[in-house]
Design a protein around this motif. Structure first.
Motif, short mmCIF file in Angstrom:
data_model
loop_
_atom_site.label_atom_id
_atom_site.label_comp_id
_atom_site.label_asym_id
_atom_site.label_seq_id
_atom_site.Cartn_x
_atom_site.Cartn_y
_atom_site.Cartn_z
N LYS A 62 2.15 2.53 1.08
CA LYS A 62 2.90 1.35 0.63
C LYS A 62 2.04 0.44 -0.23
O LYS A 62 2.49 -0.06 -1.27
CB LYS A 62 3.40 0.55 1.84
N HIS A 63 0.80 0.23 0.18
CA HIS A 63 -0.09 -0.65 -0.58
C HIS A 63 -0.35 -0.09 -1.97
O HIS A 63 -0.23 -0.81 -2.97
CB HIS A 63 -1.41 -0.84 0.17
N THR A 65 1.43 1.96 -3.64
CA THR A 65 2.70 1.87 -4.38
C THR A 65 2.86 0.47 -4.97
O THR A 65 3.17 0.31 -6.15
CB THR A 65 3.89 2.21 -3.47
N GLU A 99 2.46 -5.02 3.86
CA GLU A 99 2.24 -3.92 2.92
C GLU A 99 1.29 -2.87 3.49
O GLU A 99 1.35 -1.71 3.12
CB GLU A 99 1.66 -4.50 1.63
N LEU A 102 3.21 0.49 8.35
CA LEU A 102 4.51 1.15 8.31
C LEU A 102 5.36 0.44 9.35
O LEU A 102 5.10 0.54 10.55
CB LEU A 102 4.37 2.65 8.62
N GLU A 106 10.85 1.55 8.65
CA GLU A 106 10.41 2.37 7.54
C GLU A 106 10.03 3.77 8.01
O GLU A 106 9.64 3.97 9.16
CB GLU A 106 9.20 1.73 6.85
N VAL A 111 8.55 5.86 2.24
CA VAL A 111 7.45 5.28 1.45
C VAL A 111 6.91 6.28 0.44
O VAL A 111 6.51 5.91 -0.66
CB VAL A 111 6.33 4.67 2.33
N TYR A 115 6.80 5.81 -3.63
CA TYR A 115 5.58 6.09 -4.38
C TYR A 115 5.87 7.04 -5.54
O TYR A 115 5.41 6.84 -6.66
CB TYR A 115 4.52 6.67 -3.44
#
Length: 182
Positions: A62-63, A65, A99, A102, A106, A111, A115
């Motif tokens: 996530k980060h 992304t 961020e 998870l 989610e 995720v 991405y």
């Protein structure tokens, strides 16, 4: 991973070479290693923080992304795409904390799909953008004053992704002993 000779502009199918192909190849390589750390994991494993840090694999995806999305927005829209540090709100800092995790609603698949979408956008942009176009950096304690070219931003995305792929490899090994490279 993709060979340089097979890279092409997604809009025209024109083969890419030189610097653009090198950027896309390196982006593809570091993305592959980051994604590979999640291969075969459950959502629970992707949310686990098995090391002294609070990082988890789903959160790292996530980060990265968010970082790639934000920097590509900067390439396209300039300084207005990012807030100056002094303009960040409590909500901005809270979002940044989330961020790296998870969250219960989610999934790892979700995720990873996000991405992939961001990566597709970046790759399409690399094929056509002016690598020398530049914008002033937002004001933040971690930036020197100045501006970054699109090329420099892309190199930063590559470095950030590679750094977090290394973090992810350590986390994955702590989960089940699996190593990305070795």
């Amino acid at each position: 991973m993709t060979e340089t000779s097979t890279l092409s502009d997604p809009a025209t199918s024109t083969p890419l070479s030189g610097e653009r192909a090198d950027i896309l190849t390196q982006l593809g390589t570091v993305r592959h290693f980051l994604r590979f750390t999640t291969h075969g994991l459950t959502d629970e494993q992707a949310a686990a923080s098995p090391t002294p840090s609070e990082l988890c694999l789903g959160g790292l995806i996530k980060h990265v992304t968010g970082v790639e999305r934000g920097w590509v927005d900067f390439i396209v829209d300039g300084t207005s795409a990012m807030k100056d540090f002094d303009d960040l709100t409590a909500e901005d800092f809270a979002a940044r904390e989330h961020e790296f995790r998870l969250l219960p609603e989610e999934t790892l698949a979700g995720v990873l799909a996000a991405y992939d979408e961001v990566a597709r956008r970046t790759d399409e942009l690399v094929a056509t953008l002016d690598l020398d176009s530049a914008w002033p950096l937002p004001k933040a304690p971690w930036f020197q004053e100045g501006q970054w070219s699109a090329r420099r931003v892309l190199l930063h995305i590559i470095a950030e992704t590679a750094q977090h792929a290394g973090h992810a490899d350590i986390i994955r090994e702590a989960i089940d002993g699996q190593k990305t490279m070795g």
